[in-house]
Scaffold this active site. Structure first.
Site, mmCIF file in Angstrom:
data_model
loop_
_atom_site.group_PDB
_atom_site.id
_atom_site.type_symbol
_atom_site.label_atom_id
_atom_site.label_comp_id
_atom_site.label_asym_id
_atom_site.label_seq_id
_atom_site.Cartn_x
_atom_site.Cartn_y
_atom_site.Cartn_z
ATOM 1 N N GLU A 121 -9.390 -42.066 22.861
ATOM 2 C CA GLU A 121 -10.821 -42.209 22.599
ATOM 3 C C GLU A 121 -11.158 -43.639 22.174
ATOM 4 O O GLU A 121 -12.209 -44.176 22.558
ATOM 5 C CB GLU A 121 -11.250 -41.224 21.516
ATOM 6 C CG GLU A 121 -11.188 -39.760 21.957
ATOM 7 C CD GLU A 121 -11.403 -38.790 20.814
ATOM 8 O OE1 GLU A 121 -11.448 -39.261 19.636
ATOM 9 O OE2 GLU A 121 -11.508 -37.574 21.057
ATOM 10 N N SER A 207 6.500 -52.502 31.263
ATOM 11 C CA SER A 207 5.752 -51.781 32.294
ATOM 12 C C SER A 207 6.520 -51.686 33.605
ATOM 13 O O SER A 207 6.245 -50.797 34.414
ATOM 14 C CB SER A 207 4.410 -52.478 32.547
ATOM 15 O OG SER A 207 3.527 -52.267 31.469
ATOM 16 N N HIS A 336 -2.459 -40.703 34.266
ATOM 17 C CA HIS A 336 -1.295 -41.578 34.151
ATOM 18 C C HIS A 336 -1.483 -42.571 33.007
ATOM 19 O O HIS A 336 -0.568 -42.834 32.232
ATOM 20 C CB HIS A 336 -1.064 -42.334 35.457
ATOM 21 C CG HIS A 336 0.041 -43.337 35.376
ATOM 22 N ND1 HIS A 336 1.369 -42.978 35.368
ATOM 23 C CD2 HIS A 336 0.024 -44.685 35.260
ATOM 24 C CE1 HIS A 336 2.116 -44.057 35.268
ATOM 25 N NE2 HIS A 336 1.326 -45.106 35.192
ATOM 26 N N SER A 337 -2.658 -43.135 32.905
ATOM 27 C CA SER A 337 -3.021 -44.045 31.811
ATOM 28 C C SER A 337 -4.535 -44.089 31.760
ATOM 29 O O SER A 337 -5.226 -43.390 32.523
ATOM 30 C CB SER A 337 -2.452 -45.444 32.056
ATOM 31 O OG SER A 337 -3.157 -46.089 33.111
#
Length: 444
Positions: A121, A207, A336-337
């Protein structure tokens, strides 16, 4: 007694196919295969018409041309302890969990779930730039961490913040990293949710997909050479198994017999690519056996199954100096993100079904409630407390000044070269001359 019996039961199938070992080999390679070179390629015994003494052991000759099938007749079964209602399946062997450990596991699963919701959020509000959740995979995170030793070295992908939470990384430390303030261990150089902690034996998240796998194998081999009572553990998704690093890592680990545990979170999707577009094999577990790595498939939404399998895997990895592959079947309930909208490539009702019917947190809660270790009052108090703590940590992290600009140029060279010194000087002057476009809490 229960632990030993459970370990033997869980891995019976794979132990039966393990080659015998030669006790007369050197200490440097104490667990090499029984036959690594052909002793006599041209024996006088007539048996040579039936077998060939090839490196790795005798290979039997057959008189018919027979190709190995591209798939097994039956899929590899999945080890499970709890059904969807949190009831132990009759006859299942598993490692017993004490009340203290079980309650901590549940507390951390709820903390992870709550942290993901609030930080997600915060990203949507523009307060942090990026976030990645573990929704649907809380059991893999927390239960695997609970089964390991603090001396074991973790090489995560980017969806294992629960492992770090279990090891004692505080909610404030998570917030400091996501907000890239001066208390962030990475000095603000990493994307949010890319954690790392030397104190907790948790290597920095990168990443780049699957690069942590060969790193873990190398670290495991080092632990073996130093005779440490520990192993390396690496996590990755099904998409990571499509990278060359996965295959090189498994082969290296098998040949060098490194004490490393490979934990694959097979959640069905590599971002928007389904497993059906990644491989034709029976998931990931069969790839371990192909490389000579003892392997098991586990229900990734069953905390007790994950805990039992990882504890058994760790005992074998350390005591027998061998790699172990665990394929945890699960489902990525979240996107996923924050850069992804998974409803563009999979049905929303499918996501909702997994969220409601296969929630690993709810399943584990039912089990501890049946044991009399949890109730509705404790649940309400925990969730209210966690939400208040997390909102407070965000406010604190947001108010702390950013790392000094000089940190962008440090920790690489002992003596920074002239071009870096010039860039640092130029950056500081730019920020001073245009302060109205930069955050006020930047330390020049």
């Amino acid at each position: 007694m229960m632990i030993k019996r459970s370990i033997n039961t869980i891995f019976t199938y794979f132990k039966s196919s393990t080659p015998h070992r030669n006790p007369n080999l050197t200490n440097l390679h104490p667990r090499r295969f029984n036959s690594t070179t052909a002793h006599n390629p041209f024996p006088s015994n007539p048996i040579h018409d039936q077998v060939i003494d090839f490196p790795g052991g005798n290979v039997k000759f057959i008189h018919e041309m027979r190709f190995i099938s591209e798939s097994l007749q039956h899929r590899i079964p999945c080890y499970r302890v709890l059904d969807e209602n949190g009831e132990p399946i009759l006859g299942t062997n598993f490692v017993q969990v004490s009340e203290d450990v079980a309650v901590k596991m549940y507390n951390d699963m709820v903390a992870l779930q709550t942290m993901d919701t609030i930080f997600y959020e915060a990203q949507r509000q523009g307060r942090i730039s990026f976030y990645v959740t573990t929704n649907g995979e809380e059991a893999i995170n927390i239960a695997s961490a609970a089964a390991l030793s603090m001396d074991d070295v973790i090489f995560p992908q980017y969806r294992e913040q629960g492992v770090l939470l279990w090891r004692g990384f505080t909610l404030q430390e998570f917030a400091n990293q996501c907000f890239s303030n001066k208390f962030d261990n990475g000095k603000g150089r990493q994307m949010p949710a890319h954690y790392g902690s030397n104190k907790h034996n948790y290597m920095n998240v990168a990443s780049t997909v699957a690069t942590q796998i060969p790193h873990a194998v190398g670290a495991a081999y080092s632990l073996k050479m130093d005779k440490k009572d520990a192993c390396a553990v690496t996590y990755f998704g099904d998409g990571g198994s499509s990278e060359g690093d996965f295959h090189a890592g498994l082969n290296f680990a098998a040949v060098m017999e490194a004490p490393v545990i490979f934990i694959c979170r097979n959640n069905g999707w590599a971002i928007s690519t389904p497993t059906s577009d990644q491989f034709r094999s029976d998931g990931i577990v069969v790839k371990g056996q192909a490389y000579g790595v003892r392997s098991i498939r586990v229900d990734g939404n069953d905390a007790l199954a994950i805990y039992s399998a990882v504890q058994a895997a760790r005992q074998m990895a350390v005591s027998e100096e061998r790699p172990i592959l665990i394929e945890a079947l699960t489902y990525r309930v979240g996107h996923h993100s924050t850069s992804d909208d998974s409803t563009k490539y999979r049905p929303a009702n499918e996501i909702e079904w997994w969220r409601l019917s296969r929630d690993p947190v709810a399943r584990f809660r039912k089990w501890i409630e049946r044991n009399g270790w949890w109730n509705d009052i404790a649940e309400s108090e925990l969730r209210n407390s966690l939400r208040q703590q997390l909102l407070q940590t965000i406010q604190v992290a947001e108010s702390v000044e950013k790392p000094p600009l000089a940190d962008m140029f440090s920790d690489v060279y002992d003596v920074p070269p002239s071009n870096l010194r010039e860039q640092e000087k130029w950056l500081k002057e730019t920020v001073k001359n245009h302060q109205h476009v930069y955050p006020t809490n930047i330390s020049i």
